[in-house]
Design an enzyme around this catalytic site. Structure first.
Site, PDB file in Angstrom:
ATOM      1  N   ASP A   1       0.802  -1.229   0.000  1.00  0.00           N
ATOM      2  CA  ASP A   1       0.000   0.000   0.000  1.00  0.00           C
ATOM      3  C   ASP A   1       0.831   1.273   0.000  1.00  0.00           C
ATOM      4  O   ASP A   1       0.295   2.347   0.279  1.00  0.00           O
ATOM      5  CB  ASP A   1      -0.922   0.005   1.230  1.00  0.00           C
ATOM      6  CG  ASP A   1      -0.150  -0.044   2.537  1.00  0.00           C
ATOM      7  OD1 ASP A   1       1.018  -0.443   2.524  1.00  0.00           O
ATOM      8  OD2 ASP A   1      -0.729   0.307   3.576  1.00  0.00           O
ATOM      9  N   GLU A   2       2.094   1.185  -0.345  1.00  0.00           N
ATOM     10  CA  GLU A   2       2.961   2.363  -0.215  1.00  0.00           C
ATOM     11  C   GLU A   2       4.045   2.330  -1.284  1.00  0.00           C
ATOM     12  O   GLU A   2       4.612   1.273  -1.566  1.00  0.00           O
ATOM     13  CB  GLU A   2       3.591   2.371   1.176  1.00  0.00           C
ATOM     14  CG  GLU A   2       4.395   3.591   1.513  1.00  0.00           C
ATOM     15  CD  GLU A   2       4.978   3.517   2.914  1.00  0.00           C
ATOM     16  OE1 GLU A   2       5.641   4.492   3.310  1.00  0.00           O
ATOM     17  OE2 GLU A   2       4.789   2.490   3.605  1.00  0.00           O
TER      18      GLU A   2
END
Length: 494
Positions: A105-106
């Protein structure tokens, strides 16, 4: 260091919990906690609604339940998370060839390298478009930070949370960093932070005022130089597109210590198969097989074996893991087991199958192999975990709200449907089976519709009403009496 804010940092908002909320309409706007649901489980992600009660990642699940007893507690669905992550990363790669994923998610993106941005205005527009594209493709929100360096871009995305965009203008970096705590800087963990605090340094401004020589004296040459540069807002780290995996591994923590040696062996075989599955998904193979065992007293043992060449053969990995387990004393029980493969390559040594133990013939099957064939499918099929996707022959797609006392509670809804109705079944209902997750965003023309709330409730096919009660209706709210457990068990809590 560049002086244009063309480094972008994207951080998806409460990613696992947000995916669950997008997938389950009845949980939108509700407190959701994702993680291990057993007594030793920890929180992986909490929705912002749950964070309002003080729940946060890495918190023991038991503590989270005390803080937010009415939240929805769900097991992770990593297959779905990876699918959504791939959609997001594809959008980032449309912006630039230099994309550095940090996790599902990053990621960092060098917009200038892709010709997407060259000044403040173009960078801001790129960030705005990205957030809109992510929402359209996944239904989720992400926070975007824009700055002239990776460190500052990450700080900006933290300030943008949730669902925002922050651009740090050139020349404002020192003023922005000054009052922030030293833990804001990369490389300052709890131990370093405590060491600096004892020296009277608690903010980035105080870190810069201490001077490079003092920081080198306190922290050593490499760490002191690096932190002093960051305190002055200097960060020369480039965005690196390829981050090669050094190993692939899986591990499980057990709610109750395992003492039975046969079961420990079966768990190791299962973990080896899962590890090989991940290897093959990534198109990799590896030479070194690693076994990790955490015993009842929290002591952790690691054993490894290096093969002649790389393999992705499950038989080879299973046999190597079994040999490694033979060298470990499990007297007293184990609380965690893990299997990993390192020394990765993108090819396979074909003759490595010779390293595996001989496969028993069909006429004379090995006793352990028969037990695996009989027992494992039952444990997978009949153990329902909170959050798990299921399908019912009559009512369609749904998800498990909880199970216990021989029953499983299912809410029938899909990402595009209204909040669905709750129904309860016996855990061995033949009409209920595990299912794959549905896409968060799909063509409405093909969307499956659950049975409307107004429909008369009927028993599922295969059982008569006089035989035993098949289905019961529940209120359209999270049941407080049911709770899933990590690892597939079923429990009930008052």
């Amino acid at each position: 260091m560049r002086n244009t804010p063309t480094i972008l940092h994207l951080d998806m908002d409460a990613f696992y919990a947000s995916v669950e909320q997008a997938s389950k309409p009845s949980l939108r706007g509700k407190a959701v906690v994702v993680g291990g649901l057993g007594p030793r489980g920890v929180v992986a992600t909490a929705s912002y609604e749950a964070r309002a009660f003080g729940v946060h990642s890495a918190m023991p699940m038991a503590q989270a339940r005390r803080l937010a007893p009415n939240a929805a507690y769900l097991v992770p669905r990593f297959t779905l998370y990876r699918t959504v992550s791939e959609q997001v990363m594809a959008l980032l790669r449309e912006l630039s060839p230099l994309v550095e994923p940090l996790s599902l998610d990053e990621a960092f993106v060098d917009l200038e390298a892709g010709g997407t941005a060259w000044d403040e205005e173009s960078a801001r527009l790129a960030g705005i478009r990205l957030r809109a594209d992510i929402r359209e493709a996944t239904g989720l929100t992400g926070s975007v930070g824009l700055a002239a360096s990776k460190m500052l871009a990450k700080i900006a995305s933290e300030q943008a949370k949730p669902d925002g965009l922050v651009l740090i203008e050139p020349g404002s970096e020192r003023a922005l960093l000054g009052p922030m705590p030293v833990r804001t800087l990369p490389g300052v963990g709890p131990a370093t932070g405590d060491h600096l605090r004892r020296a009277g340094i608690t903010t980035v401004e105080e870190l810069a005022e201490a001077g490079e020589d003092e920081l080198v004296r306190l922290l050593g040459k490499a760490h002191g130089h690096a932190l002093y540069a960051m305190a002055l807002a200097h960060d020369e780290r480039p965005v690196v597109a390829e981050r090669e995996a050094k190993s692939v591994s899986v591990e499980d923590t057990y709610d109750v210590d395992i003492h039975d040696r046969l079961r420990i062996g079966l768990e190791v075989q299962r973990l080896a198969d899962r590890c090989v599955g991940r290897l093959r998904e990534a198109g990799l193979s590896g030479r070194t097989i690693v076994l990790k065992v955490r015993r009842y007293d929290f002591s952790t043992l690691t054993r490894s074996e290096t093969l002649r060449g790389p393999t992705d053969d499950p038989a080879v990995v299973r046999e190597a893991a079994a040999r490694l387990l033979d060298s470990v004393d499990t007297t007293g029980g184990v609380r965690l087991l893990g299997v990993g493969v390192s020394g990765l390559a993108d090819y396979t040594q074909e003759d490595l199958f010779a390293q595996a133990m001989p496969v028993p013939s069909a006429e004379e099957p090995e006793k352990g192999a028969v037990e695996v064939m009989v027992e494992r499918p039952e444990s997978v099929e009949r153990h329902w975990r909170a959050g798990q996707d299921v399908r019912h022959a009559e009512y369609g797609h749904g998800w498990v709200q909880g199970s216990g006392l021989g029953r499983v509670t299912v809410r029938f809804e899909t990402p595009q449907s209204p909040p669905g109705r709750v129904r309860t079944f016996f855990v061995d209902d033949p009409a209920l089976e595990s299912a794959d997750p549905l896409p968060l965003v799909s063509d409405s023309a093909h969307e499956e519709r659950p049975t409307p709330d107004g429909d008369e409730e009927r028993p599922a096919p295969g059982r008569g009403q006089d035989e035993r009660p098949q289905v019961s209706s529940e209120p359209a709210s999270l049941p407080k009496s049911w709770s899933g457990t990590d690892g597939g068990g079923v429990t009930s809590r008052p």
